[in-house]
Design a protein around this motif. Structure first.
Motif, PDB file in Angstrom:
ATOM      1  N   ASP A 127       0.718  -1.381   0.106  1.00  8.21           N
ATOM      2  CA  ASP A 127      -0.176  -0.039   0.197  1.00  8.21           C
ATOM      3  C   ASP A 127       0.713   0.702   0.007  1.00  8.21           C
ATOM      4  OD1 ASP A 127      -1.348   1.559   0.408  1.00  8.21           O
ATOM      5  OD2 ASP A 127      -2.432   1.440   1.926  1.00  8.21           O
ATOM      6  N   LYS A 128       0.939   1.759  -1.524  1.00  5.77           N
ATOM      7  CA  LYS A 128       1.953   2.821  -0.982  1.00  5.77           C
ATOM      8  C   LYS A 128       1.266   4.351  -0.527  1.00  5.77           C
ATOM      9  CE  LYS A 128       4.121   1.453  -4.587  1.00  5.77           C
ATOM     10  NZ  LYS A 128       3.422   0.272  -5.303  1.00  5.77           N
ATOM     11  N   GLY A 129       0.548   4.429  -0.417  1.00  4.20           N
ATOM     12  CA  GLY A 129      -0.556   5.075   0.943  1.00  4.20           C
ATOM     13  C   GLY A 129       0.379   5.214   1.790  1.00  4.20           C
ATOM     14  N   PHE A 130       0.186   3.875   2.950  1.00  2.00           N
ATOM     15  CA  PHE A 130       0.907   3.232   3.549  1.00  2.00           C
ATOM     16  C   PHE A 130       2.020   3.826   4.294  1.00  2.00           C
ATOM     17  CE2 PHE A 130       3.352   0.434   6.725  1.00  2.00           C
ATOM     18  CZ  PHE A 130       2.688   0.525   7.963  1.00  2.00           C
ATOM     19  N   TYR A 131       3.212   3.778   3.202  1.00  2.00           N
ATOM     20  CA  TYR A 131       4.224   4.378   2.951  1.00  2.00           C
ATOM     21  C   TYR A 131       5.010   5.358   2.744  1.00  2.00           C
ATOM     22  CZ  TYR A 131       5.409  -1.015   3.489  1.00  2.00           C
ATOM     23  OH  TYR A 131       5.939  -2.266   4.249  1.00  2.00           O
ATOM     24  N   LEU A 132       3.813   5.992   2.236  1.00  2.00           N
ATOM     25  CA  LEU A 132       4.487   7.344   2.212  1.00  2.00           C
ATOM     26  C   LEU A 132       3.462   7.839   3.381  1.00  2.00           C
ATOM     27  CD1 LEU A 132       4.666  10.575   0.807  1.00  2.00           C
ATOM     28  CD2 LEU A 132       2.276  10.267  -0.305  1.00  2.00           C
ATOM     29  N   TYR A 133       3.033   7.754   4.363  1.00  2.00           N
ATOM     30  CA  TYR A 133       2.638   8.439   5.639  1.00  2.00           C
ATOM     31  C   TYR A 133       3.806   7.663   6.452  1.00  2.00           C
ATOM     32  CZ  TYR A 133       1.191   7.323  10.477  1.00  2.00           C
ATOM     33  OH  TYR A 133       1.180   7.443  11.638  1.00  2.00           O
ATOM     34  N   LYS A 134       4.433   6.542   6.772  1.00  2.00           N
ATOM     35  CA  LYS A 134       5.535   6.873   7.077  1.00  2.00           C
ATOM     36  C   LYS A 134       6.394   6.820   7.760  1.00  2.00           C
ATOM     37  CE  LYS A 134       5.757   3.683  10.169  1.00  2.00           C
ATOM     38  NZ  LYS A 134       5.120   3.851  11.458  1.00  2.00           N
ATOM     39  N   LEU A 135       7.187   7.986   5.549  1.00  2.00           N
ATOM     40  CA  LEU A 135       7.807   7.818   5.815  1.00  2.00           C
ATOM     41  C   LEU A 135       7.802   9.341   6.132  1.00  2.00           C
ATOM     42  CD1 LEU A 135       8.713   7.214   1.747  1.00  2.00           C
ATOM     43  CD2 LEU A 135      10.563   6.828   3.324  1.00  2.00           C
ATOM     44  N   VAL A 136       6.869  10.185   6.021  1.00  2.00           N
ATOM     45  CA  VAL A 136       6.473  11.492   6.378  1.00  2.00           C
ATOM     46  C   VAL A 136       6.551  11.707   7.364  1.00  2.00           C
ATOM     47  CG1 VAL A 136       4.784  14.002   5.748  1.00  2.00           C
ATOM     48  CG2 VAL A 136       5.184  12.256   3.897  1.00  2.00           C
ATOM     49  N   SER A 137       5.733  10.885   8.370  1.00  2.00           N
ATOM     50  CA  SER A 137       5.613  11.018  10.139  1.00  2.00           C
ATOM     51  C   SER A 137       7.236  10.691  10.485  1.00  2.00           C
ATOM     52  CB  SER A 137       4.494   9.698  10.485  1.00  2.00           C
ATOM     53  OG  SER A 137       5.107   8.631   9.827  1.00  2.00           O
TER      54      SER A 137
END
Length: 463
Positions: A127-137
């Motif tokens: 889920d690219k959205g999950f990993y984008l969230y993890k990167l940003v956070s």
């Protein structure tokens, strides 16, 4: 070319006895010259020359020379690896009904079917959205830490708060680097490696190549004595009777100085200094990582990757030193920031690492050859029951068994497959260990205590 080598290069049929004989050559003095064969899907491959070019590291391939590496190969390689594999094909494995099946072969067969089903259902798609969230956070933690330090660097409390947040930033970078390092996010593996260079080398100061070389071997031979580098921590910590026996067998009454002191006074008391040692874990890994990067270079022999890895590590420590010097006003607070940030990461990483496999069964090389890959992954792993905060702190590694069964599966899907994995294990009487964070930590300490008592007895015999 010697005639036996020329013959080996012609496709033919090999017996398991022949492969075992070739494997035994690796214990001889001519280990480097010995021909190296491995088995995948009942086909035999000559990896004598390829072992030094293996992009996942030389050691991980050596652990499966002369053995059936089918499940390890499928668990850790993309479809494109089959093309490389084909270049090393030399023959087929003869059918030999007299060869006994490995223990729990039925369990392994069902686990393979489940893995194939999960692939068809898309569980290996991130889920690219999950990993984008993890990167940003995750990067956001460093921003908060630096902001606190910039505006409150004249206060000891501000320095300490910033240091703890920075330590947690590095820990979370470690978990994300782990995910991308296992190629869980992008199908193009080069994209995953680029992110690891950013999160690992630049943000955390750890080399991508150092980590892969060590971690891939750990996955291929989990808790196998003499093969898994993660349990090879002598003489700092000893995790099993095998290692304790090996270590003390190298000592004698003539030994003196530091070696004797460690053997007599440190290891027999390892439970007492375990938590003290964890504070220095990050510094130890960073030191090993830097030595690997600047001495051995990139794992895939790429000059470009080698340059960026080294440059990122140097930049990491340069920025850290500059921020520490210019944004903190007193020498004492600078020392505090360094020690607290490093030790916070050391504890936050090492406590989770210890829960993963420490205190779980350690398997001899001989026994491992009789067991299926999937069985080894289950019985040597420990899953930890957590809430949302615990899942965040552990970075998904609290689903350690599922991760080892399916290394390329994105962490957000591990919890979803856990119930079925437990069901299959119970069906085939394969021990599946699920416990709490604190109970698991106690099990780790109990293991250290058992080994330290054994070590105390061996120490008396040695000296």
């Amino acid at each position: 070319m010697p005639p036996q080598v020329a013959e080996a290069l012609e496709p033919r049929t090999f017996t398991r006895q022949e492969i075992s004989g070739l494997n035994s050559q690796l214990t001889d003095d001519d280990r480097q010259a010995a021909m190296k064969f491995t088995i995948i899907d009942n086909k035999v491959y000559d990896v004598t020359d390829f072992v030094h070019e293996h992009p996942g590291g030389e050691q991980v391939l050596l652990t499966h020379v002369g053995k059936d590496a089918s499940d390890v190969f499928h668990a850790m390689h993309p479809a494109s690896a089959y093309e490389v594999l084909a270049n090393n094909y030399v023959g087929d494995l003869a059918k030999d009904v007299s060869v006994p099946k490995a223990t729990n072969s039925v369990f392994a067969a069902e686990m393979r079917e489940y893995r194939d089903k999960l692939q068809e259902q898309g569980y290996f798609n991130a889920d690219k959205g999950f990993y984008l969230y993890k990167l940003v956070s995750t990067v956001g933690l460093s921003v908060v830490s630096l902001a606190v330090l910039r505006y409150f660097g004249q206060s000891t409390i501000g320095v300490l708060v910033s240091a703890v947040i920075m330590g947690m930033f590095w820990q979370q970078c470690g978990w994300l680097s782990h995910d991308f390092g296992h190629h869980q996010v992008f199908e193009d593996r080069s994209y995953n490696d680029m992110v690891v260079v950013f999160l690992g080398n630049l943000c955390q100061g750890f080399s991508l190549s150092w980590w892969k070389n060590k971690h891939n071997t750990h996955h291929a031979s989990t808790n196998v004595h003499g093969q898994d580098p993660d349990i090879n921590t002598a003489p700092i910590l000893l995790w099993d009777e095998y290692t304790s026996s090996d270590y003390y067998s190298t000592l004698s009454a003539e030994d003196s100085g530091l070696a004797k002191f460690i053997a007599q006074n440190i290891i027999p008391n390892q439970t007492r200094y375990f938590f003290f040692i964890l504070a220095f874990a990050r510094l130890s890994w960073a030191h090993s990582s830097m030595l690997y990067s600047f001495k051995k270079g990139a794992l895939n022999k790429s000059a470009t990757l080698n340059f960026f890895e080294r440059a990122a590590i140097v930049l990491h420590w340069t920025v850290f030193a500059a921020v520490t010097y210019f944004w903190i006003d007193t020498p004492l607070n600078r020392v505090l920031f360094f020690l607290v940030s490093q030790s916070t990461t050391g504890y936050a990483l090492a406590l989770v690492f210890a829960l993963n496999h420490s205190g779980m069964p350690v398997i001899s090389e001989e026994k491992a050859e009789e067991m299926e890959f999937f069985e080894i992954q289950v019985i040597t792993g420990r899953d930890v029951k957590n809430g949302l905060l615990g899942d965040w702190f552990c970075g998904g590694l609290n689903y350690q068994i599922e991760h080892h069964l399916f290394p390329n599966m994105p962490r957000h899907n591990l919890k979803k497959v856990q119930p079925k994995v437990i069901e299959i294990c119970r069906k085939h009487n394969v021990p599946y260990h699920l416990t709490s964070f604190w109970r698991g930590t106690l099990e780790v300490l109990q293991t250290l205590d058992i080994v330290q008592k054994v070590s105390a007895k061996l120490s008396k015999k040695a000296f």
